[in-house]
Enzyme design. Structure first.
Site, PDB file in Angstrom:
ATOM      1  N   SER A 120       0.837  -1.194   0.000  1.00 27.86           N
ATOM      2  CA  SER A 120       0.000   0.000   0.000  1.00 27.86           C
ATOM      3  C   SER A 120       0.880   1.256   0.000  1.00 27.86           C
ATOM      4  CB  SER A 120      -0.961  -0.045   1.190  1.00 27.86           C
ATOM      5  OG  SER A 120      -1.999   0.892   1.048  1.00 27.86           O
ATOM      6  N   ASP A 174     -10.118  -4.668  -4.320  1.00 24.86           N
ATOM      7  CA  ASP A 174      -9.518  -3.710  -3.386  1.00 24.86           C
ATOM      8  C   ASP A 174     -10.332  -2.408  -3.366  1.00 24.86           C
ATOM      9  OD1 ASP A 174      -7.876  -1.904  -1.991  1.00 24.86           O
ATOM     10  OD2 ASP A 174      -6.037  -2.819  -2.762  1.00 24.86           O
ATOM     11  N   HIS A 205      -8.118  -5.325   0.036  1.00 28.55           N
ATOM     12  CA  HIS A 205      -6.822  -4.680   0.316  1.00 28.55           C
ATOM     13  C   HIS A 205      -6.093  -5.537   1.348  1.00 28.55           C
ATOM     14  CE1 HIS A 205      -4.168  -1.270  -0.091  1.00 28.55           C
ATOM     15  NE2 HIS A 205      -4.157  -1.037   1.212  1.00 28.55           N
TER      16      HIS A 205
END
Length: 224
Positions: A120, A174, A205
């Site tokens: 991320s 996601d 995610h």
């Protein structure tokens, strides 16, 4: 496996004595360096003793989280994470990542045995910093993420890492960093001549078992 206690900067794990490879792995927004420590045993046996370095991002207020202070590599100002970017914050954290890479080099790790990785926000930093390193790395691993400050990449990427392998993986479901954003970053990198190995998984995610197996296989190749 030798476990090192967390320091002010990072948690470190070594898969064997006298490591001659290293992976600097950045966590995502609101997590800390401990986030990916449990994954290391799941990677199996790597081709060489490897030091995993899991740095802690600085504590700072995050706009989309009502200004709450948390660990973040840079501010997120909008739900459209590729808009209104905190370029100054990205560049400040680049200095941290570059310093960690330099520290591993000073500890005797060759650049060609060093991977910059992240998830991320941490993956965004891996792409930003890894592509600006002046020595060819073993590779860059970017999970559930995108290229930050994309407008500057063509001008700032160092030719030393133009042909270095990049592993990108993303969940098709996601809701935080949409898969389309990761795919657009993949396409940008390929347009600029970078080698990108791309994986998609039916997940949000997160990280899944199939992805961990693919990461293990990729690390075994680039660190061989």
């Amino acid at each position: 496996m030798t476990r090192h206690e967390p320091s002010i900067e990072a948690i470190e794990l070594e898969t064997g004595p006298n490591p001659d490879a290293a992976v600097v792995w950045m966590h995502g927004l609101g997590a800390d360096g401990s986030d990916f420590v449990p994954i290391i045993p799941e990677l199996g046996e790597l081709p060489r003793a490897t030091r995993f370095v899991f740095p802690h991002a600085p504590m700072q207020p995050v706009t989309i989280n009502a200004g709450y202070v948390m660990r973040a590599w840079y501010d997120i100002k909008s739900l459209d994470i590729d808009r209104r970017e905190d370029e100054a914050g990205v560049r400040a954290s680049h200095d941290i990542v570059a310093a960690l890479v330099a520290r591993e080099r000073a500890r005797g790790i060759e650049a060609k045995r060093l991977v910059v990785a992240g998830f991320s926000q941490g993956g965004a930093m891996a792409l930003f910093s890894g592509l600006r390193q002046s020595e060819p790395l073993a590779g860059i691993m970017a999970l559930s993420t995108y290229v930050p400050v994309a407008h500057a990449l063509a001008a700032e990427a160092d030719p030393a890492n133009l042909d270095r392998p990049i592993f990108m993986a993303h969940g098709t479901e996601d809701p935080v960093v949409p898969c389309r954003l990761g795919a657009a970053s993949r396409d940008l990198l390929r347009t600029l001549g970078h080698e990108v190995e791309w994986h998609e998984y039916p997940m949000p995610h997160a990280v899944c078992a199939e992805e961990i197996a693919d990461i293990a296989a990729w690390l075994a190749r680039v660190l061989a």
